[in-house]
Design an enzyme around this catalytic site. Structure first.
Site, mmCIF file in Angstrom:
data_model
loop_
_atom_site.group_PDB
_atom_site.id
_atom_site.type_symbol
_atom_site.label_atom_id
_atom_site.label_comp_id
_atom_site.label_asym_id
_atom_site.label_seq_id
_atom_site.Cartn_x
_atom_site.Cartn_y
_atom_site.Cartn_z
ATOM 1 N N VAL A 1 4.016 -3.485 -8.516
ATOM 2 C CA VAL A 1 3.371 -4.107 -7.356
ATOM 3 C C VAL A 1 4.408 -4.785 -6.467
ATOM 4 C CG1 VAL A 1 1.658 -5.805 -6.578
ATOM 5 C CG2 VAL A 1 1.180 -4.387 -8.582
ATOM 6 N N CYS A 2 5.364 -5.467 -7.064
ATOM 7 C CA CYS A 2 6.408 -6.137 -6.279
ATOM 8 C C CYS A 2 7.243 -5.121 -5.510
ATOM 9 C CB CYS A 2 7.303 -6.980 -7.180
ATOM 10 S SG CYS A 2 6.454 -8.356 -7.974
ATOM 11 N N SER A 3 7.573 -4.025 -6.164
ATOM 12 C CA SER A 3 8.346 -2.985 -5.486
ATOM 13 C C SER A 3 7.582 -2.452 -4.284
ATOM 14 C CB SER A 3 8.666 -1.838 -6.452
ATOM 15 O OG SER A 3 9.521 -2.286 -7.476
ATOM 16 N N MET B 1 7.546 -5.208 -1.440
ATOM 17 C CA MET B 1 8.813 -5.401 -0.739
ATOM 18 C C MET B 1 9.170 -4.165 0.096
ATOM 19 S SD MET B 1 9.623 -8.517 -1.279
ATOM 20 C CE MET B 1 7.919 -9.027 -1.558
#
Length: 165
Positions: free
Chosen positions: A51-53, A56
């Site tokens: 999810v973070c990838s 960002m």
């Protein structure tokens, strides 16, 4: 400090707490040095998580839209600068990823964006105006990419389209 779930993010109208964090091993970014232009702070749990990838990478794709408002985007997590450097290179990220590594989560705690039970930052967003005042904050469920619509709406509300702060 207890988990953020029991707390509320800093609210609009609040002076944004100043901080200095490393963007590289030898470069510090100080929030107050960005006065005069809007700042987007994107707290996120960890480099390399799916999810973070996605989040960002999405924000990286939106850089020209954020720039149209004269806004500076910064990602913040508790990962170290070397981890950020590898993550940014692998994902072709072209905005600063700031390391809230030591003391771990100190800035995230100041922004009520720290998950003490997991030792990571919350998935939270802040839009700060050119005077250093928070104008919008949003806490997303940790497993959900909040997207960029709220950020763009907050920047629209500042009335700074075209890069004038």
């Amino acid at each position: 400090m207890a988990d953020t779930a029991a707390n509320v993010l800093l609210q609009p109208g609040t002076k944004a707490p100043d901080f200095s964090l490393h963007s590289t091993p030898d470069q510090l970014v100080k929030l107050s040095d960005l006065r005069g232009r809007p700042v987007i702070l994107a707290f996120y749990p960890a480099d390399w998580s799916p999810v973070c990838s996605d989040q960002m990478v999405l924000y990286n794709e939106m850089l020209s839209e954020f720039s149209a408002y004269g806004a500076e985007l910064m990602g913040i997590s508790v990962d170290g600068v070397w981890c950020h450097e590898a993550f940014a290179k692998a994902n072709k990220i072209h905005f600063p990823l700031l390391s809230d590594f030591e003391p771990k989560g100190a800035v995230a705690r100041t922004y009520h964006s720290y998950r003490a039970t997991e030792g990571v930052a919350e998935r939270s967003l802040y839009v700060i105006d050119g005077e250093g005042v928070i104008r919008w904050s949003y806490l997303s469920p940790v497993g959900i990419n909040p997207g960029a619509d709220g950020i763009l709406d907050a920047l629209d509300a500042l009335g700074v389209k075209g890069g004038a702060a």
